[in-house]
Design a protein around this motif. Structure first.
Motif, short mmCIF file in Angstrom:
data_model
loop_
_atom_site.label_atom_id
_atom_site.label_comp_id
_atom_site.label_asym_id
_atom_site.label_seq_id
_atom_site.Cartn_x
_atom_site.Cartn_y
_atom_site.Cartn_z
N PRO A 1 38.25 47.46 45.23
CA PRO A 1 39.55 48.15 45.15
C PRO A 1 40.70 47.40 45.81
CG PRO A 1 38.08 49.25 46.71
CD PRO A 1 37.24 48.26 45.95
N ALA A 2 40.41 46.33 46.53
CA ALA A 2 41.48 45.53 47.11
C ALA A 2 42.25 44.74 46.06
CB ALA A 2 40.92 44.56 48.15
N PHE A 3 41.70 44.60 44.84
CA PHE A 3 42.39 43.91 43.75
C PHE A 3 43.20 44.92 42.95
CE2 PHE A 3 38.64 41.16 44.36
CZ PHE A 3 39.28 39.96 44.64
N SER A 4 44.47 44.64 42.75
CA SER A 4 45.33 45.43 41.88
C SER A 4 45.64 44.59 40.64
CB SER A 4 46.62 45.82 42.59
OG SER A 4 46.35 46.64 43.72
N TYR A 5 45.41 45.15 39.45
CA TYR A 5 45.52 44.38 38.21
C TYR A 5 46.71 44.83 37.38
CZ TYR A 5 40.77 42.82 39.21
OH TYR A 5 39.66 42.26 39.80
N VAL A 6 47.28 43.87 36.66
CA VAL A 6 48.30 44.13 35.64
C VAL A 6 47.86 43.40 34.39
CG1 VAL A 6 50.71 43.88 34.96
CG2 VAL A 6 50.14 44.36 37.36
N GLY A 7 47.85 44.10 33.27
CA GLY A 7 47.38 43.52 32.01
C GLY A 7 46.16 44.26 31.51
N ARG A 8 45.86 44.06 30.25
CA ARG A 8 44.69 44.71 29.66
C ARG A 8 43.42 43.93 30.00
NH1 ARG A 8 46.27 46.78 23.58
NH2 ARG A 8 48.15 47.97 24.15
N LEU B 1 39.92 41.64 52.72
CA LEU B 1 40.85 41.82 51.63
C LEU B 1 41.48 43.20 51.73
CD1 LEU B 1 39.97 39.22 50.16
CD2 LEU B 1 39.82 40.56 48.05
N SER B 2 42.73 43.32 51.31
CA SER B 2 43.41 44.61 51.28
C SER B 2 44.38 44.64 50.11
CB SER B 2 44.17 44.86 52.59
OG SER B 2 45.13 43.84 52.82
N GLN B 3 44.74 45.83 49.68
CA GLN B 3 45.62 45.97 48.53
C GLN B 3 47.02 45.46 48.85
OE1 GLN B 3 45.54 50.06 47.23
NE2 GLN B 3 43.95 49.63 45.72
N ALA B 4 47.61 44.81 47.85
CA ALA B 4 49.00 44.36 47.96
C ALA B 4 49.90 45.37 47.23
CB ALA B 4 49.16 42.98 47.34
N THR B 5 51.13 45.42 47.63
CA THR B 5 52.10 46.32 46.99
C THR B 5 52.54 45.73 45.66
OG1 THR B 5 52.89 47.08 49.15
CG2 THR B 5 54.31 47.48 47.24
#
Length: 355
Positions: free
Chosen positions: A29-36, A134-138
């Motif tokens: 969950p530390a990865f935030s994704y954009v795109g399909r 690792l941690s989530q980025a804004t």
């Protein structure tokens, strides 16, 4: 969150001796994704549409990305410094993103910068220093989606006359949409493929082709089969559609067929995105009668939506290229032309959104 301490011999991958790393799977969950993309049960992210991205933060002094060999090219933003390009080797799954950093927390944004349908890329996860976190980025607060053809794919935008042409001369990070989204502080999802049209592909049947963008669009990957995209996962504030250039390739095309296909597609978009502003663009590669014909078709679409009570469909025309900013491969927009396109589009988006 599962963490695995792994030992990798990275001599071939990054000219480093053996080190101990903490491995975070792509499903963390530390990865935030954009795109399909799709996420497998084993925690592997796969995609084929352009400009897949992930954001995260990590502690420690180094970061190594693990991908399927020959996945293609990525652009890396690290701590707000100058972005740089990395390549996925055919001989190794390891791609070095950072090393010898100072202690502390580091911000990381990685963007896939070529078309992925030939590579079938996969992202396995990230290796950081033993014990690092690792941690989530804004993420950027606004959301945009761009639907298009080779112009939106930035085909050959880095070309300077080199032969033969290779994907190293393509960089979607420097496309008009990516540049515009950075200026607008917006997430940038791209659904585009070189050669596709709205009713007809490049030099296709004047009466229409079967496998055009509206047919591919519902799918997670560039495919006519397989998993369908879950549209609630990403609800853009603005959707920009840049199609029509390939539909009007010589020797013959029909404006009414283009208009009808566009109307059906915009209706489909409105079902998926009830609150989005939809902007219909004309690219820089057409002029004269072709440009006038595409404009006629798109104006019909806007009027048809107004008749339905939808006043959130807009029109925007880029300035046609005249060569003064150079050309990319096969007369496609150059990097400078993409910069100019973004400079034209950003004020328009700000006007209709109040961003």
């Amino acid at each position: 969150m599962k963490k695995f301490i792994l030992i990798f011999l990275l001599v071939a991958a990054c000219c480093m001796p053996s080190f101990s790393f903490t491995f975070y799977r792509a499903s963390d969950p530390a990865f935030s994704y954009v795109g399909r993309y799709t996420m497998s049960a084993s925690g592997v992210a796969s995609w084929t549409w352009p400009y897949f991205q992930f954001y995260t933060q990590f502690t420690g002094t180094s970061a190594v990305m693990k991908v399927k060999p020959s996945s293609g090219s990525f652009m890396v933003e690290l701590d707000g410094e100058e972005p740089f390009r990395v390549e996925s080797s055919k001989d190794s799954s390891m791609v070095v993103l950072a090393r010898n950093l100072s202690a502390g927390t580091h911000k990381l944004h990685v963007a896939y910068c070529v078309e992925g349908y030939t590579h079938r890329p996969q992202f396995y996860g990230l290796l950081v220093d033993d014990g690092a976190k690792l941690s989530q980025a804004t993420l950027p607060p606004h959301k945009m989606e761009f639907i298009g053809n080779s112009i939106t794919c930035a085909l050959g935008n880095m070309w300077n006359g080199e032969k033969p042409y290779t994907q190293k001369l393509q960089n979607i990070y420097y496309s008009y949409e990516a540049i515009a989204c950075r200026a607008l502080n917006a997430q940038c999802q791209v659904v585009a493929r070189s050669g596709l049209g709205m009713y007809r592909n490049t030099l296709g049947n004047p009466n229409g082709d079967k496998n055009v963008m509206p047919v591919y669009y519902p799918h997670v990957n560039f495919s006519l089969t397989g998993e369908l995209w879950d549209f609630p996962r990403y609800q853009p504030d603005v959707v920009c559609v840049n199609l029509g250039t390939n539909d009007t390739t010589n020797p013959k095309y029909y404006v009414d067929k283009l208009a009808d296909a566009y109307k059906a597609f915009v209706s489909q978009l409105r079902e998926h995105y009830p609150h989005a502003k939809i902007v219909l663009l004309t690219g820089t590669m057409i002029k004269g009668k072709r440009l006038a014909d595409v404009q006629t078709a798109l104006n019909e679409v806007v009027e048809a939506q107004k008749q339905k009570g939808d006043n959130e469909v807009y029109r925007f025309d880029f300035t046609p290229a005249d060569g003064s900013l150079g050309y990319g491969y096969a007369k496609h927009p150059s990097k400078r032309q993409h910069e100019q396109m973004a400079a034209e589009l950003v004020p328009f988006i700000k006007k209709i959104t109040n961003w």
